[in-house]
Design a protein around this motif. Structure first.
Motif: not given
Length: 731
Positions: A691-713
């Motif tokens: 079920p964790m893999l299924a969640e990553l496949l469905e919502h992974g892009d949303e998760m990663i977008a949160k990282v991109t928004a705060m990455d200081p470089g």
């Protein structure tokens, strides 16, 4: 004396067409059985701090070419200098070279759009005579560059035929049907710089309409076009940034290749045009290109472009004739054999049986070949980077990240890690000092060996700055500091220590002039000893930046993975054998249940694990280069893997390593999961992981977008700046 058949001197950080051209020539030379040596010079045309172009790096790894570092003499039958500016800026860095022939390849315009000269041919002639004792041959890529060289005057010896770019047309072949849609699909691929686009709005829209009559596809970005248009890009345009799609894949999706630029810009050749022709895409160009591509392309002034496009779209037979003629021309006039023939004519070399590695591909990038430690030829201050022997390669990779960006220095790496050969792949000198565990010794008996070996390096290299990366500075460092007081000493000390552990180690900060703490995305959750310890804190450090990663298609091709379908990366290394084996087996089973192909890493510092035959096994260094190949990952939460997977956009299930002595992987993984960036679990089980893999496949892009928004470089830039400032403050 180092002996090669062909010596290539260039700046191997070049991107785009220049790097592709160098790589094709290296491949042609290897195919002819010739040995190729590479000497890298930092030229002025690559302003950004970066590593070698990935294609060149791969060829060094698979043995197609050999990187020559240091001042030992070199002998070659022929020497090729690609782009005169590299010699203009750094000829004093060359070792003694004996050669029968020197060819200066002019592969870009000599005159910038503003009228300024990029280089002075007379000065380059003088430099070649001084360094090689020969008058060079000048090799323009096209008649347009030949005209510039002739207009410059001076005593230049030009080759009779232009030094055209070459291509392996077979590798660009795509199955391409004639246009079938309601409207034409036109495209272009180039770097997003102003000179590569028409400078007038009317001319730009004549080539790439906004009215929806055609669909416009752009690979390489279109910020420069938007600046000309003075508004948002048209709705009928689809734009991909440079490097985000494989050019071959892009070309398969268009009907016609339309390439128009600022008329003041003199395109030396147009390798992107040649790639389109090799793929069988009809090409429409300004008439000035006719001297290069003759009847293999169609030509039009801006006002007539769309009529040519429409005629190709409505006349299937015409489209097919132009497509096949373009392919045939690429095979006949621009093949690798063209390069072999001209090298033979200029040098007298005879083609012979290809040597091992000369034509390898596929997994070649994952086979690492190091470069022996040697004294470099430049006069920059020396930077000595010493890494401890962790269970992974985090210490070593951080030092390499600093060194790549600290261009003020000449780096030399000494490591206790058995993975140190990765340093050679980035063109840096290195040497290996076995750890106590590597020698099977107790630490007290090993300590004098460490002190003696590092002392010998200090006397030989005479560094201005020494950086040690590790959580446990060895006692020998205090002694070495007292016997070698001249260098500045810096401790690069990662945070996220297990609570209550190793606090006494922080007292060793007194041995150093400065302490750098590479940041952690999870630093807000750090409650270990380092959380309040004095240090210069910088953003999280990764070896690569995002624009250095291969595209999804290219990464899969290089790793020998299927180009279609979804693939999971399973990356456990450096743990107890029983843990790694159990987690890997459960991860494989879970991936199969959700329909994922599986790719497992086998690090050079991890134990071997028996795997099923249908599982892909890879060992590329650095792995991040190929990260876009994967849809999801199941990984340990070590510093390197944690930050690379999140920073570069791979939805991940983190499984903290259970036997970590000091690194608080559990807290790091849980903190990221609490932010909604990723998922974590204490261990892998088939039923719990599905079920964790299924969640990553469905919502992974949303998760990663949160990282991109705060990455200081990338903090490696900050570390390099700090090291430079420390040295300049001392001097």
């Amino acid at each position: 004396m180092r002996v090669v058949d062909v010596l290539d001197i260039s700046d191997f950080r070049f991107a785009g067409g220049t790097a592709a051209s160098i790589a094709e020539e290296i491949a042609a030379q290897a195919g002819a059985g010739w040995t190729t040596g590479l000497i890298h010079l930092n030229g002025p045309l690559v302003a950004r701090v970066t590593g070698f172009n990935p294609r060149i790096t791969e060829q060094l790894a698979d043995g197609s070419a050999r990187l020559l570092i240091g001042h030992d003499p070199v002998r070659a039958a022929i020497t090729l200098i690609r782009h005169p500016t590299v010699l203009d800026q750094a000829s004093d860095q060359l070792p003694p070279i004996t050669t029968e022939q020197v060819v200066v390849i002019v592969n870009s315009t000599m005159i910038a759009p503003d009228g300024a000269r990029e280089f002075d041919p007379a000065r380059i002639n003088r430099l070649v005579r001084q360094r090689f004792g020969l008058d060079p041959l000048w090799a323009p890529l096209s008649s347009r560059i030949r005209g510039q060289l002739l207009a410059a005057g001076g005593d230049l010896r030009l080759i009779a035929d232009d030094w055209v770019n070459v291509i392996d047309a077979r590798s660009w072949h795509v199955e391409h049907d004639a246009p079938a849609g309601d409207r034409p699909v036109i495209g272009r691929h180039s770097r997003d710089v102003a000179a590569k686009w028409p400078r007038e709005r009317a001319e730009l829209l004549a080539a790439y309409p906004e009215d929806g009559s055609v669909e416009v596809r752009v690979l390489g970005g279109a910020r420069s076009a938007r600046a000309v248009l003075g508004s948002q890009l048209p709705d009928s345009w689809r734009v991909w940034e440079f490097g985000t799609r494989e050019p071959r894949e892009f070309l398969q999706g268009i009907d016609t290749y339309v390439y128009y630029t600022d008329p003041r810009w003199i395109e030396a050749f147009g390798r992107n045009v040649l790639e389109a022709m090799a793929a069988g895409v009809p090409v429409v160009l300004p008439p000035v290109f006719e001297t290069i591509f003759a009847d293999a392309a169609l030509y039009a002034e801006p006002a007539g472009i769309q009529e040519v496009v429409r005629s190709l779209h409505r006349d299937t037979n015409l489209w097919l004739r132009i497509s096949e003629h373009a392919r045939a021309t690429a095979r006949r006039r621009f093949s690798r054999q063209v390069h072999v023939d001209r090298i033979q004519a200029l040098s007298g070399l005879e083609a012979r049986t290809p040597q091992a590695g000369g034509e390898q591909s596929g997994h070649s990038a994952s086979r690492l070949r190091g470069t022996p430690a040697t004294r470099a030829a430049d006069e920059r201050p020396k930077l000595l980077l010493v890494s401890s022997n962790g269970t992974g390669m985090g210490h070593l990779m951080r030092l390499m990240a600093y060194a790549r960006r600290a261009t003020h220095f000449q780096p030399h790496v000494v490591s206790l890690s058995q993975g140190v050969a990765a340093v050679g792949r980035l063109g840096m000198s290195y040497e290996y000092v076995p750890s106590a565990a590597g020698l099977g010794m107790d630490p007290s008996s090993w300590q004098p060996i460490f002190t003696d070996r590092i002392g010998a390096v200090l006397r030989r290299v005479r560094p201005a700055v020494v950086v040690f990366d590790g959580t446990w500075p060895y006692n020998g460092i205090e002694e070495l500091r007292s016997t070698h007081p001249d260098p500045l000493w810096v401790w690069s000390r990662r945070g996220m220590w297990q609570p209550g552990r190793s606090r006494d180690q922080l007292k060793k900060a007194a041995w150093f002039d400065a302490v750098i703490e590479p940041g952690d995305f999870a630093s807000a959750g750090d409650i270990g000893a380092t959380a309040s310890a004095p240090a210069v804190r910088i953003p999280p450090v990764t070896l690569l930046d995002e624009d250095e990663l291969l595209t999804r298609h290219a990464a899969r091709r290089e790793l020998g993975l299927p180009t279609g379908g979804r693939i999971a990366l399973v990356a456990f290394s450096g743990g107890a054998v029983e843990d790694v084996t159990s987690d890997t087996a459960a991860a494989i089973a879970a991936c199969r249940r959700v329909g994922l192909e599986i790719c497992v890493t086998q690090s050079v510092v991890a134990p071997d694990v028996a795997l099923p035959d249908d599982v892909h096994v890879i060992n590329p260094i650095p792995l991040a280069t190929y990260q876009r190949a994967f849809d999801v990952a199941i990984s340990a939460a070590g510093y390197n893997s944690f930050h690379e997977l999140l920073r570069f956009g791979t939805p991940t299930l983190f499984i903290p390593k259970r036997n970590s002595a000091l690194d608080d992987q559990g807290r790091r993984a849980r903190w990221a999961a609490d932010q909604g960036w990723s998922l974590c679990a204490p261990r892998v089980s088939e039923s719990g992981t599905v079920p964790m893999l299924a969640e990553l496949l469905e919502h992974g892009d949303e998760m990663i977008a949160k990282v991109t928004a705060m990455d200081p470089g990338n903090g490696a830039v900050d570390a390099a700046r700090l090291l430079t400032d420390l040295h300049r403050g001392r001097t």
